[in-house]
Design a protein around this motif. Sequence first.
Motif, mmCIF file in Angstrom:
data_model
loop_
_atom_site.group_PDB
_atom_site.id
_atom_site.type_symbol
_atom_site.label_atom_id
_atom_site.label_comp_id
_atom_site.label_asym_id
_atom_site.label_seq_id
_atom_site.Cartn_x
_atom_site.Cartn_y
_atom_site.Cartn_z
ATOM 1 N N CYS A 140 0.708 -1.342 0.002
ATOM 2 C CA CYS A 140 0.031 0.083 -0.193
ATOM 3 C C CYS A 140 0.766 1.134 -0.176
ATOM 4 C CB CYS A 140 -0.925 0.109 1.176
ATOM 5 S SG CYS A 140 -2.327 -1.222 0.916
ATOM 6 N N HIS A 141 1.876 1.206 0.903
ATOM 7 C CA HIS A 141 2.567 2.637 0.968
ATOM 8 C C HIS A 141 3.476 2.762 -0.291
ATOM 9 C CE1 HIS A 141 1.755 2.442 5.119
ATOM 10 N NE2 HIS A 141 1.802 3.867 5.265
ATOM 11 N N SER A 142 3.917 1.646 -0.693
ATOM 12 C CA SER A 142 4.756 1.713 -1.989
ATOM 13 C C SER A 142 3.803 2.332 -2.954
ATOM 14 C CB SER A 142 5.583 0.557 -2.316
ATOM 15 O OG SER A 142 4.742 -0.451 -2.870
ATOM 16 N N LEU A 143 2.801 1.784 -3.219
ATOM 17 C CA LEU A 143 1.654 2.031 -4.381
ATOM 18 C C LEU A 143 1.055 3.457 -4.205
ATOM 19 C CD1 LEU A 143 0.377 0.771 -6.985
ATOM 20 C CD2 LEU A 143 -1.454 -0.116 -5.201
ATOM 21 N N ARG A 144 0.720 3.705 -3.092
ATOM 22 C CA ARG A 144 -0.210 4.778 -2.748
ATOM 23 C C ARG A 144 0.527 5.970 -2.356
ATOM 24 N NH1 ARG A 144 -2.885 0.436 -1.766
ATOM 25 N NH2 ARG A 144 -4.885 0.056 -2.937
ATOM 26 N N MET A 145 1.408 6.045 -1.440
ATOM 27 C CA MET A 145 2.320 7.059 -0.854
ATOM 28 C C MET A 145 3.199 7.419 -1.679
ATOM 29 S SD MET A 145 3.598 7.466 3.057
ATOM 30 C CE MET A 145 2.079 7.753 4.037
ATOM 31 N N LEU A 146 4.067 6.455 -2.058
ATOM 32 C CA LEU A 146 5.315 6.546 -3.006
ATOM 33 C C LEU A 146 5.059 6.837 -4.474
ATOM 34 C CD1 LEU A 146 7.936 4.476 -1.061
ATOM 35 C CD2 LEU A 146 7.395 6.845 -0.793
ATOM 36 N N GLY A 147 4.109 6.161 -4.844
ATOM 37 C CA GLY A 147 3.654 5.824 -6.514
ATOM 38 C C GLY A 147 4.936 5.299 -7.050
ATOM 39 N N VAL A 148 5.495 4.072 -6.660
ATOM 40 C CA VAL A 148 6.818 3.302 -7.394
ATOM 41 C C VAL A 148 6.256 2.940 -8.742
ATOM 42 C CG1 VAL A 148 7.763 3.005 -5.098
ATOM 43 C CG2 VAL A 148 6.214 1.108 -6.080
ATOM 44 N N GLY A 149 4.870 2.640 -8.843
ATOM 45 C CA GLY A 149 4.362 2.345 -10.053
ATOM 46 C C GLY A 149 4.797 0.927 -10.443
ATOM 47 N N ASP A 150 5.496 0.773 -11.677
ATOM 48 C CA ASP A 150 5.852 -0.464 -12.190
ATOM 49 C C ASP A 150 7.149 -0.563 -11.952
ATOM 50 O OD1 ASP A 150 6.666 1.280 -14.058
ATOM 51 O OD2 ASP A 150 6.043 0.038 -15.779
ATOM 52 N N ARG A 151 8.124 0.115 -11.155
ATOM 53 C CA ARG A 151 9.257 -0.091 -11.111
ATOM 54 C C ARG A 151 9.793 -1.435 -10.547
ATOM 55 N NH1 ARG A 151 7.940 4.920 -9.634
ATOM 56 N NH2 ARG A 151 9.165 6.799 -10.610
ATOM 57 N N PRO A 152 9.132 -2.249 -9.525
ATOM 58 C CA PRO A 152 9.393 -3.353 -9.179
ATOM 59 C C PRO A 152 9.265 -4.320 -10.273
ATOM 60 C CG PRO A 152 8.477 -2.295 -7.589
ATOM 61 C CD PRO A 152 8.167 -1.301 -8.724
ATOM 62 N N ARG A 153 8.130 -4.336 -11.044
ATOM 63 C CA ARG A 153 8.008 -5.038 -12.176
ATOM 64 C C ARG A 153 8.942 -5.101 -13.314
ATOM 65 N NH1 ARG A 153 3.015 -7.880 -12.317
ATOM 66 N NH2 ARG A 153 3.485 -8.496 -14.817
ATOM 67 N N GLN A 154 9.472 -3.725 -13.642
ATOM 68 C CA GLN A 154 10.413 -3.700 -14.586
ATOM 69 C C GLN A 154 11.719 -4.336 -14.090
ATOM 70 O OE1 GLN A 154 11.520 0.385 -15.676
ATOM 71 N NE2 GLN A 154 9.608 1.230 -14.948
ATOM 72 N N LEU A 155 12.036 -4.360 -12.888
ATOM 73 C CA LEU A 155 13.140 -5.141 -12.265
ATOM 74 C C LEU A 155 12.914 -6.542 -12.410
ATOM 75 C CD1 LEU A 155 13.751 -2.772 -9.284
ATOM 76 C CD2 LEU A 155 15.405 -2.947 -10.903
ATOM 77 N N LEU A 156 11.985 -7.060 -11.904
ATOM 78 C CA LEU A 156 11.487 -8.412 -11.799
ATOM 79 C C LEU A 156 11.748 -9.107 -13.432
ATOM 80 C CD1 LEU A 156 8.739 -8.532 -9.232
ATOM 81 C CD2 LEU A 156 10.853 -9.579 -9.037
ATOM 82 N N GLU A 157 11.163 -8.426 -14.278
ATOM 83 C CA GLU A 157 11.150 -8.898 -15.853
ATOM 84 C C GLU A 157 12.143 -9.056 -16.558
ATOM 85 O OE1 GLU A 157 8.438 -5.930 -17.484
ATOM 86 O OE2 GLU A 157 6.632 -6.878 -16.653
ATOM 87 N N LYS A 158 13.342 -8.552 -15.931
ATOM 88 C CA LYS A 158 14.514 -8.404 -16.269
ATOM 89 C C LYS A 158 15.539 -9.718 -15.610
ATOM 90 C CE LYS A 158 14.427 -5.379 -19.528
ATOM 91 N NZ LYS A 158 15.258 -4.142 -19.523
#
Length: 261
Positions: A140-158
């Motif tokens: 929740c905090h990463s998604l709503r408070m920080l707005g990290v968006g798809d950054r973790p997915r970008q990393l995981l996809e590589k």
Amino acid sequence: MRVALLVTCINDAMYPDTGKAVVTLLRRLGVEVDFPTAQTCCAQPMVNTGYLDEAVPVVRTFVDAFAGYDAIVTPSGSCAGSARHQHSIVARRSGDPGLVAAVAETGPRTYELSEFLVDVLGVTDVGAYFPHRVTYHPTCHSLRMLGVGDRPRQLLEKVRGLTLVDLPQAEECCGFGGTFAVKNADTSVAMGSDKARHVRETGAEMVVAGDNSCLMHIGGLLSRERSGVRTVHLAEILAATEDTESRSDGPAVGARAGDRA
């Protein structure tokens, strides 16, 4: 660049491998990272529970410990969110201009791990290898408070060898919420059970997230259900390589929060 690790209370007490993984990962990317030994809590539990005055000395300790660093990196969206957003509230309430000024320096320089990797270092392929089927829970905090968006997915996809499967209702809260889980236990368990069910539906071996507090909650429910699904922090996947995998009977790294809950 002077970089400091904010390891967080829960990692220090329960999941030290996550903090070690951050150091391993950053060093592999050519970043030297310090660990200020004076660091304690980020003050989030006090602020979330309404104890703003009691949070003042904790925030003061934070800014003293991390003063002078160009970047403060933490494997936690909730603690990064506290430093970036809650510390200024506490500082203003204190009436201390010095604390307000110090928070204005440390707050914007505090990054959740995926933010630092993608936005500051400009990398998505960190040389990781993790041959497992995983699903990602955005906390929740990463998604709503920080707005990290798809950054973790970008990393995981590589990550080589990794199969990333979508999590149904991914943006729904897991139900932990810090003291919320204590004060509203029945609601917390109901929310966590929904999240655990969605994780099982993916057929993933593991669920990954950027906060071990959420993984502890989800993992506890998955463990009680004897689902066989484990938990792993994002940092530990990104720190994994062919070498670490070859020296392990199972996943090279992994918080395994469900096993410990």
